[in-house]
Design an enzyme around this catalytic site. Structure first.
Site, short mmCIF file in Angstrom:
data_model
loop_
_atom_site.label_atom_id
_atom_site.label_comp_id
_atom_site.label_asym_id
_atom_site.label_seq_id
_atom_site.Cartn_x
_atom_site.Cartn_y
_atom_site.Cartn_z
N GLY A 18 0.77 -1.24 0.00
CA GLY A 18 0.00 0.00 0.00
C GLY A 18 0.80 1.29 0.00
O GLY A 18 0.35 2.29 0.55
N ARG A 72 -16.19 -14.76 -9.27
CA ARG A 72 -15.78 -13.35 -9.31
C ARG A 72 -16.97 -12.40 -9.16
O ARG A 72 -16.86 -11.34 -8.57
CB ARG A 72 -15.03 -13.06 -10.62
CG ARG A 72 -13.69 -13.81 -10.68
CD ARG A 72 -12.76 -13.16 -11.68
NE ARG A 72 -13.25 -13.25 -13.04
CZ ARG A 72 -12.85 -12.45 -14.03
NH1 ARG A 72 -11.99 -11.49 -13.80
NH2 ARG A 72 -13.31 -12.60 -15.24
N HIS A 116 0.10 1.42 -13.15
CA HIS A 116 0.80 0.26 -13.70
C HIS A 116 2.29 0.59 -13.80
O HIS A 116 2.66 1.66 -14.28
CB HIS A 116 0.24 -0.09 -15.08
CG HIS A 116 0.89 -1.28 -15.67
ND1 HIS A 116 0.59 -2.57 -15.28
CD2 HIS A 116 1.88 -1.39 -16.59
CE1 HIS A 116 1.35 -3.42 -15.95
NE2 HIS A 116 2.14 -2.72 -16.76
C1 GRF Z 1 2.99 -0.81 -7.69
O1 GRF Z 1 4.21 -1.00 -8.34
C2 GRF Z 1 1.89 -0.57 -8.69
O2 GRF Z 1 2.34 0.10 -9.84
C3 GRF Z 1 1.46 -1.96 -9.05
O3 GRF Z 1 1.57 -2.70 -7.86
C4 GRF Z 1 2.52 -2.08 -7.00
C5 GRF Z 1 1.81 -1.80 -5.72
O4 GRF Z 1 2.68 -1.29 -4.75
N1 GRF Z 1 0.15 -1.94 -9.63
P1 GRF Z 1 2.09 -0.63 -3.44
O5 GRF Z 1 1.20 -1.68 -2.78
O6 GRF Z 1 1.32 0.58 -3.85
O7 GRF Z 1 3.28 -0.30 -2.60
#
Ligand code: GRF
Length: 231
Positions: A18, A72, A116
């Site tokens: 997070g 789902r 992403h």
């Molecule tokens: C991040 O690298 C985000 O781009 C990807 O998953 C990761 C999550 O990291 N979708 P965090 O939980 O926000 O630290």
């Protein structure tokens, strides 16, 4: 005195540590930020981000995806109930490791964003940093985009690029990208919440956005020397 615009009630969906959620919470701590974080929802009870959200006194909920044994739609109905209960208007996916059904995505179309860790459309899917290293790209980065039923394909709101450096590992590269994720995600959610995003032929336009000129070159070319006869 003009009344301040109402802040959009936003849910952040997580599955893990997070850090992007924390960046959004930090941005939303400013009353002038156009989104307020009404809920942090995780599909895993052991997501470390839940404790961070509670520490920030933000409402949290857990809808264990495992409990739904692959159903789902039922999982998403349970999530929808939480979202409705908290009056959620926008959703920010932040390391949420479940693929959403087309039905859910359509219900939230234009109100659902994701971050992403690559410069889309390069490297959709998983293991983006290792794949960027394997491909030998010189620039890598991250993308905030609106979510559409096709995974990692929606209209792009913001991107940040970083150089790939000699000796980089997937971990060192991920860390360099993550710093930029924490910058562009609050900015992009803020534009969406403020109603500054407009879709034109499937692409996003951001009202009143500015872009710095210049370019990120990697590696830097040699300083050009003047040809002899030009001197
Ligand atoms: C991040 O690298 C985000 O781009 C990807 O998953 C990761 C999550 O990291 N979708 P965090 O939980 O926000 O630290």
């Amino acid at each position: 005195m003009t009344k301040a615009a109402r802040r959009r009630r936003t849910a952040v969906l997580i599955s893990g540590r997070g850090s992007n959620m924390a960046a959004l919470l930090a941005a939303a701590a400013d009353p002038a930020y156009p989104a307020e974080i009404a809920l942090v929802l995780s599909n895993r009870a052991d997501a470390a981000g839940l404790a961070r959200a509670s520490a920030a006194e933000v409402s949290t909920a857990v809808v264990e995806s495992r409990a739904f044994r692959g159903d789902r739609e039922a999982f998403e109905r349970a999530m929808e109930a939480e979202l409705a209960h908290h009056g959620v208007e926008l959703i920010a996916l932040a390391g949420f490791l479940r693929v959403l059904t087309p039905g859910f995505v359509r219900r939230w179309e234009g109100r659902l964003v994701n971050i992403h860790p690559s410069l889309l459309p390069a490297f959709p899917g998983l293991d983006t940093h290792a794949r960027a290293l394997a491909a030998g790209v010189r620039l890598h980065g991250c993308t905030v985009h609106l979510v559409t039923p096709d995974v990692d394909e929606g209209p792009i709101l913001a991107q940040a690029a970083v150089p790939v450096l000699p000796g980089d590992t997937a971990e060192s590269l991920a860390a360099r990208v993550l710093v930029q994720e924490h910058r562009i995600y609050p900015a992009a959610l803020g534009w969406l919440a403020a109603g500054q995003v407009r879709l034109v032929e499937g692409r996003a336009e951001i009202a009143a956005s500015t872009a710095a000129g210049g370019a990120l070159l990697n590696p830097l070319p040699e300083r050009p020397s003047l040809p002899r006869d030009a001197a």
